[in-house]
Design a protein around this motif. Sequence first.
Motif, PDB file in Angstrom:
ATOM      1  N   ALA A   1     -25.632   9.010  12.868  1.00 40.50           N
ATOM      2  CA  ALA A   1     -24.609   8.484  13.537  1.00 40.50           C
ATOM      3  C   ALA A   1     -23.295   9.231  13.917  1.00 40.50           C
ATOM      4  CB  ALA A   1     -24.016   7.090  12.881  1.00 40.50           C
ATOM      5  N   ASP A   2     -22.745   9.124  15.107  1.00 36.95           N
ATOM      6  CA  ASP A   2     -21.460   9.897  15.222  1.00 36.95           C
ATOM      7  C   ASP A   2     -20.223   9.294  14.894  1.00 36.95           C
ATOM      8  OD1 ASP A   2     -19.694  11.569  16.438  1.00 36.95           O
ATOM      9  OD2 ASP A   2     -20.075  11.023  18.410  1.00 36.95           O
ATOM     10  N   LEU A   3     -19.784   9.930  13.957  1.00 35.75           N
ATOM     11  CA  LEU A   3     -18.489   9.427  13.245  1.00 35.75           C
ATOM     12  C   LEU A   3     -17.419  10.250  13.688  1.00 35.75           C
ATOM     13  CD1 LEU A   3     -19.798   7.775   9.956  1.00 35.75           C
ATOM     14  CD2 LEU A   3     -19.169   6.667  12.088  1.00 35.75           C
ATOM     15  N   SER A   4     -17.282  11.241  14.794  1.00 40.61           N
ATOM     16  CA  SER A   4     -16.379  12.367  14.799  1.00 40.61           C
ATOM     17  C   SER A   4     -15.156  11.620  15.189  1.00 40.61           C
ATOM     18  CB  SER A   4     -16.929  13.123  15.900  1.00 40.61           C
ATOM     19  OG  SER A   4     -17.066  12.578  17.120  1.00 40.61           O
ATOM     20  N   ARG A   5     -15.110  10.550  15.966  1.00 36.35           N
ATOM     21  CA  ARG A   5     -13.786   9.878  16.301  1.00 36.35           C
ATOM     22  C   ARG A   5     -13.108   9.008  15.462  1.00 36.35           C
ATOM     23  NH1 ARG A   5     -15.868   6.446  19.605  1.00 36.35           N
ATOM     24  NH2 ARG A   5     -17.785   6.970  19.410  1.00 36.35           N
ATOM     25  N   LEU A   6     -13.601   8.801  13.925  1.00 29.14           N
ATOM     26  CA  LEU A   6     -13.115   8.219  13.113  1.00 29.14           C
ATOM     27  C   LEU A   6     -11.525   8.676  12.716  1.00 29.14           C
ATOM     28  CD1 LEU A   6     -13.442   5.437  11.279  1.00 29.14           C
ATOM     29  CD2 LEU A   6     -14.559   7.187   9.613  1.00 29.14           C
ATOM     30  N   VAL A   7     -10.848   7.906  12.782  1.00 25.75           N
ATOM     31  CA  VAL A   7      -9.520   8.235  12.321  1.00 25.75           C
ATOM     32  C   VAL A   7      -8.931   7.391  10.976  1.00 25.75           C
ATOM     33  CG1 VAL A   7      -6.977   8.599  12.636  1.00 25.75           C
ATOM     34  CG2 VAL A   7      -8.625   9.089  14.520  1.00 25.75           C
ATOM     35  N   ILE A   8      -8.899   7.950   9.797  1.00 30.60           N
ATOM     36  CA  ILE A   8      -8.548   7.136   8.632  1.00 30.60           C
ATOM     37  C   ILE A   8      -7.103   7.052   8.524  1.00 30.60           C
ATOM     38  CG2 ILE A   8      -8.890   6.968   6.082  1.00 30.60           C
ATOM     39  CD1 ILE A   8     -11.303   8.878   6.469  1.00 30.60           C
ATOM     40  N   VAL A   9      -6.568   5.655   8.419  1.00 26.48           N
ATOM     41  CA  VAL A   9      -5.209   5.426   8.467  1.00 26.48           C
ATOM     42  C   VAL A   9      -4.893   4.732   7.213  1.00 26.48           C
ATOM     43  CG1 VAL A   9      -3.325   4.265   9.724  1.00 26.48           C
ATOM     44  CG2 VAL A   9      -5.290   5.259  11.061  1.00 26.48           C
ATOM     45  N   MET A  10      -4.390   5.389   6.162  1.00 21.46           N
ATOM     46  CA  MET A  10      -4.153   4.910   4.951  1.00 21.46           C
ATOM     47  C   MET A  10      -3.104   3.838   4.949  1.00 21.46           C
ATOM     48  SD  MET A  10      -6.888   6.029   2.976  1.00 21.46           S
ATOM     49  CE  MET A  10      -6.133   5.594   1.434  1.00 21.46           C
ATOM     50  N   MET A  11      -3.209   2.815   4.152  1.00 20.98           N
ATOM     51  CA  MET A  11      -2.100   1.779   3.994  1.00 20.98           C
ATOM     52  C   MET A  11      -1.186   2.044   3.267  1.00 20.98           C
ATOM     53  SD  MET A  11      -4.257  -1.040   1.906  1.00 20.98           S
ATOM     54  CE  MET A  11      -4.506  -2.179   3.379  1.00 20.98           C
ATOM     55  N   ASP A  12      -1.349   2.764   2.018  1.00 23.15           N
ATOM     56  CA  ASP A  12      -0.329   2.972   1.225  1.00 23.15           C
ATOM     57  C   ASP A  12      -0.467   4.174   0.297  1.00 23.15           C
ATOM     58  OD1 ASP A  12      -2.308   2.141  -0.560  1.00 23.15           O
ATOM     59  OD2 ASP A  12      -1.491   0.190  -0.773  1.00 23.15           O
ATOM     60  N   ASP A  13       0.629   4.392  -0.589  1.00 16.75           N
ATOM     61  CA  ASP A  13       0.350   5.672  -1.705  1.00 16.75           C
ATOM     62  C   ASP A  13       1.495   5.623  -2.481  1.00 16.75           C
ATOM     63  OD1 ASP A  13      -0.479   7.779  -2.869  1.00 16.75           O
ATOM     64  OD2 ASP A  13      -0.758   9.153  -0.958  1.00 16.75           O
ATOM     65  N   TYR A  14       1.567   6.335  -3.649  1.00 21.08           N
ATOM     66  CA  TYR A  14       2.500   6.084  -4.498  1.00 21.08           C
ATOM     67  C   TYR A  14       3.525   7.203  -4.448  1.00 21.08           C
ATOM     68  CZ  TYR A  14      -0.576   3.638  -7.718  1.00 21.08           C
ATOM     69  OH  TYR A  14      -1.336   2.645  -8.241  1.00 21.08           O
ATOM     70  N   VAL A  15       4.739   7.093  -4.599  1.00 16.74           N
ATOM     71  CA  VAL A  15       5.793   7.989  -4.468  1.00 16.74           C
ATOM     72  C   VAL A  15       6.541   8.162  -5.836  1.00 16.74           C
ATOM     73  CG1 VAL A  15       5.825   7.414  -1.779  1.00 16.74           C
ATOM     74  CG2 VAL A  15       7.576   6.169  -3.412  1.00 16.74           C
ATOM     75  N   THR A  16       6.955   9.253  -5.845  1.00 14.53           N
ATOM     76  CA  THR A  16       8.146   9.530  -6.918  1.00 14.53           C
ATOM     77  C   THR A  16       9.190  10.283  -6.206  1.00 14.53           C
ATOM     78  OG1 THR A  16       6.975  11.730  -7.069  1.00 14.53           O
ATOM     79  CG2 THR A  16       6.353   9.570  -8.787  1.00 14.53           C
ATOM     80  N   LYS A  17      10.541  10.327  -6.935  1.00 18.70           N
ATOM     81  CA  LYS A  17      11.332  11.043  -6.565  1.00 18.70           C
ATOM     82  C   LYS A  17      11.624  12.411  -6.960  1.00 18.70           C
ATOM     83  CE  LYS A  17      14.845   7.272  -6.095  1.00 18.70           C
ATOM     84  NZ  LYS A  17      16.158   6.604  -6.663  1.00 18.70           N
ATOM     85  N   ASP A  18      11.880  13.424  -6.069  1.00 17.84           N
ATOM     86  CA  ASP A  18      11.968  14.991  -6.446  1.00 17.84           C
ATOM     87  C   ASP A  18      13.435  15.156  -7.197  1.00 17.84           C
ATOM     88  OD1 ASP A  18      13.797  15.103  -4.383  1.00 17.84           O
ATOM     89  OD2 ASP A  18      12.675  16.019  -3.001  1.00 17.84           O
ATOM     90  N   ASP A  19      13.680  16.269  -7.294  1.00 20.54           N
ATOM     91  CA  ASP A  19      14.927  16.743  -8.234  1.00 20.54           C
ATOM     92  C   ASP A  19      16.207  16.184  -7.370  1.00 20.54           C
ATOM     93  OD1 ASP A  19      13.274  17.622  -9.850  1.00 20.54           O
ATOM     94  OD2 ASP A  19      13.265  19.740  -9.534  1.00 20.54           O
ATOM     95  N   GLU A  20      16.037  16.314  -6.052  1.00 18.02           N
ATOM     96  CA  GLU A  20      17.030  15.910  -5.139  1.00 18.02           C
ATOM     97  C   GLU A  20      17.142  14.443  -4.826  1.00 18.02           C
ATOM     98  OE1 GLU A  20      16.708  18.168  -1.752  1.00 18.02           O
ATOM     99  OE2 GLU A  20      17.007  19.988  -2.731  1.00 18.02           O
ATOM    100  N   GLY A  21      16.358  13.696  -5.637  1.00 13.74           N
ATOM    101  CA  GLY A  21      16.549  12.106  -5.423  1.00 13.74           C
ATOM    102  C   GLY A  21      15.787  11.699  -4.112  1.00 13.74           C
ATOM    103  N   VAL A  22      14.735  12.368  -3.428  1.00 19.49           N
ATOM    104  CA  VAL A  22      14.071  12.202  -2.372  1.00 19.49           C
ATOM    105  C   VAL A  22      12.817  11.595  -2.623  1.00 19.49           C
ATOM    106  CG1 VAL A  22      13.366  13.056  -0.019  1.00 19.49           C
ATOM    107  CG2 VAL A  22      15.808  13.860  -0.885  1.00 19.49           C
TER     108      VAL A  22
END
Length: 262
Positions: free
Chosen positions: A59-80
């Motif tokens: 099957a041709d899945l070349s046009r599939l775009v995976i759009v992730m719904m979420d992810d974990y985040v943490t703050k860097d040393d600058e609070g970003v």
Amino acid sequence: MQLTPEILPDRDAIGTAVADGILHRMAAKGDMPFLLGCPSGRTAVPVYDALARHAAAGADLSRLVIVMMDDYVTKDDEGVFRIVDPAAPYSCLGFAQRDILAPIAAAAEQAGTTPPAQIWTADPADPEAYDARIAAAGGIDLFLLASGDSDGHVAFNQPGTPRDAKTHIVELGEATRRDNMNTFPDFTDLAMVPRHGVTVGVDTIAGQSAEVVMMLCGDHKQDAYRRLTAATEYDPAWPATIVTECRQPTFLADRAAAAVRV
């Protein structure tokens, strides 16, 4: 609208049915990219496995775009806020790379077809730019949804999330963090689970998806099943109820989630 669930035997049957539907929808789009909204974790794994089997069969899945719904985040040393290192076993981007894209791409290469290559994820430095990017692409063709076991979170949207929420940074409640200890077994203690995430909003899901499919698998989803079958509109106390306000929703549950005896 109140949804009528379709009951299938088990999670593998759900995965096969959803993957078959994705191929049908991709064929209908012709040469256009197909944006698939994807969760990480257990519920959608059978869908991803079935897509890899389709790729292996040519099957041709070349046009599939995976759009992730979420992810974990943490703050860097600058609070970003930054998304966690994709090499971390609990990284949702890492999950997409290792467990969604890589098996499909490998199967496509072995079958002699062009593998898909695109994974999208939200930038916590500018969350609402994600909504703009999705809109500019014409929206999500199909969004795969699941409900949290104990608090009804969908993506990382927590109980109390307003109906108009776009992609945003969220502080994760203890119930969500405990649920995700099951999703990512490398979390052996609650203290290991990040306290913040970046997530599509419930309005992102409802407003930017042509279709959605809610999947519930396992007896630990029985409370979610009861909540979702009773819902007629969005209830902020159980954010997964946003499925009732989506265009063309499908609700699939296995026998264990629906407490159906064989």
